[in-house]
Scaffold this motif. Sequence first.
Motif, mmCIF file in Angstrom:
data_model
loop_
_atom_site.group_PDB
_atom_site.id
_atom_site.type_symbol
_atom_site.label_atom_id
_atom_site.label_comp_id
_atom_site.label_asym_id
_atom_site.label_seq_id
_atom_site.Cartn_x
_atom_site.Cartn_y
_atom_site.Cartn_z
ATOM 1 N N LEU A 161 -5.288 1.399 -9.007
ATOM 2 C CA LEU A 161 -6.087 2.076 -7.979
ATOM 3 C C LEU A 161 -7.566 2.160 -8.334
ATOM 4 C CD1 LEU A 161 -3.651 4.940 -6.995
ATOM 5 C CD2 LEU A 161 -4.411 3.056 -5.531
ATOM 6 N N ALA A 162 -7.873 2.408 -9.593
ATOM 7 C CA ALA A 162 -9.272 2.580 -9.997
ATOM 8 C C ALA A 162 -10.115 1.341 -9.738
ATOM 9 C CB ALA A 162 -9.346 2.972 -11.471
ATOM 10 N N ALA A 178 -6.708 -2.114 3.413
ATOM 11 C CA ALA A 178 -7.089 -3.261 2.577
ATOM 12 C C ALA A 178 -6.315 -3.212 1.253
ATOM 13 C CB ALA A 178 -8.595 -3.260 2.330
ATOM 14 N N TRP A 179 -6.150 -2.024 0.686
ATOM 15 C CA TRP A 179 -5.361 -1.860 -0.543
ATOM 16 C C TRP A 179 -3.940 -2.354 -0.339
ATOM 17 C CZ3 TRP A 179 -3.582 -1.002 -5.235
ATOM 18 C CH2 TRP A 179 -2.452 -0.227 -5.464
ATOM 19 N N THR A 180 -3.319 -2.013 0.794
ATOM 20 C CA THR A 180 -1.919 -2.398 1.023
ATOM 21 C C THR A 180 -1.742 -3.903 1.174
ATOM 22 O OG1 THR A 180 -1.993 -2.140 3.447
ATOM 23 C CG2 THR A 180 -1.405 -0.185 2.138
ATOM 24 N N PHE A 202 -2.204 -4.113 -5.004
ATOM 25 C CA PHE A 202 -1.063 -3.389 -4.433
ATOM 26 C C PHE A 202 0.254 -4.065 -4.821
ATOM 27 C CE2 PHE A 202 2.087 -2.678 -1.120
ATOM 28 C CZ PHE A 202 2.035 -1.304 -0.936
ATOM 29 N N ARG A 203 0.292 -5.389 -4.682
ATOM 30 C CA ARG A 203 1.512 -6.127 -5.043
ATOM 31 C C ARG A 203 1.837 -5.940 -6.526
ATOM 32 N NH1 ARG A 203 -0.583 -8.990 -1.012
ATOM 33 N NH2 ARG A 203 -1.911 -10.378 -2.193
ATOM 34 N N ALA A 204 0.809 -5.980 -7.372
ATOM 35 C CA ALA A 204 1.031 -5.800 -8.806
ATOM 36 C C ALA A 204 1.510 -4.376 -9.115
ATOM 37 C CB ALA A 204 -0.254 -6.109 -9.577
ATOM 38 N N ALA A 205 0.946 -3.382 -8.461
ATOM 39 C CA ALA A 205 1.326 -1.985 -8.703
ATOM 40 C C ALA A 205 2.758 -1.700 -8.271
ATOM 41 C CB ALA A 205 0.362 -1.049 -7.988
#
Length: 109
Positions: free
Chosen positions: A29-30, A66-68, A73-76
């Motif tokens: 996220l950071a 945009a994050w999703t 996002f995929r890596a998290a």
Amino acid sequence: MFIAMNRFKVKFGSEAEFERVWRERDSYLATVPGFVAFNLLKGPQREDYVLYSSHTEWRSKADFEAWTKSEAFRAAHRDAGTNKVNYIGPPEFEGFESVLALTPAESAA
């Protein structure tokens, strides 16, 4: 501002594992534009589960969306579903756009 929340119903006895998974995971996220803050919240106990909520704050809904769609996002979320936490049902997503925000007044010097 946009708040994204996922509610999790964690079966009794799985709370420590649930919290460990969140503490030890790479969220990325950071590194994401528009990210403001993250909190993992522990809520009330019910008959057979404890309610938790992941709470992210974003500058805008567009930043969250945009994050999703990002590689971060995929890596998290790559290992989602492989942990040993017992849930009651899937997470429940809730998204909120700010319509009013209040902040504390600065202290007079």
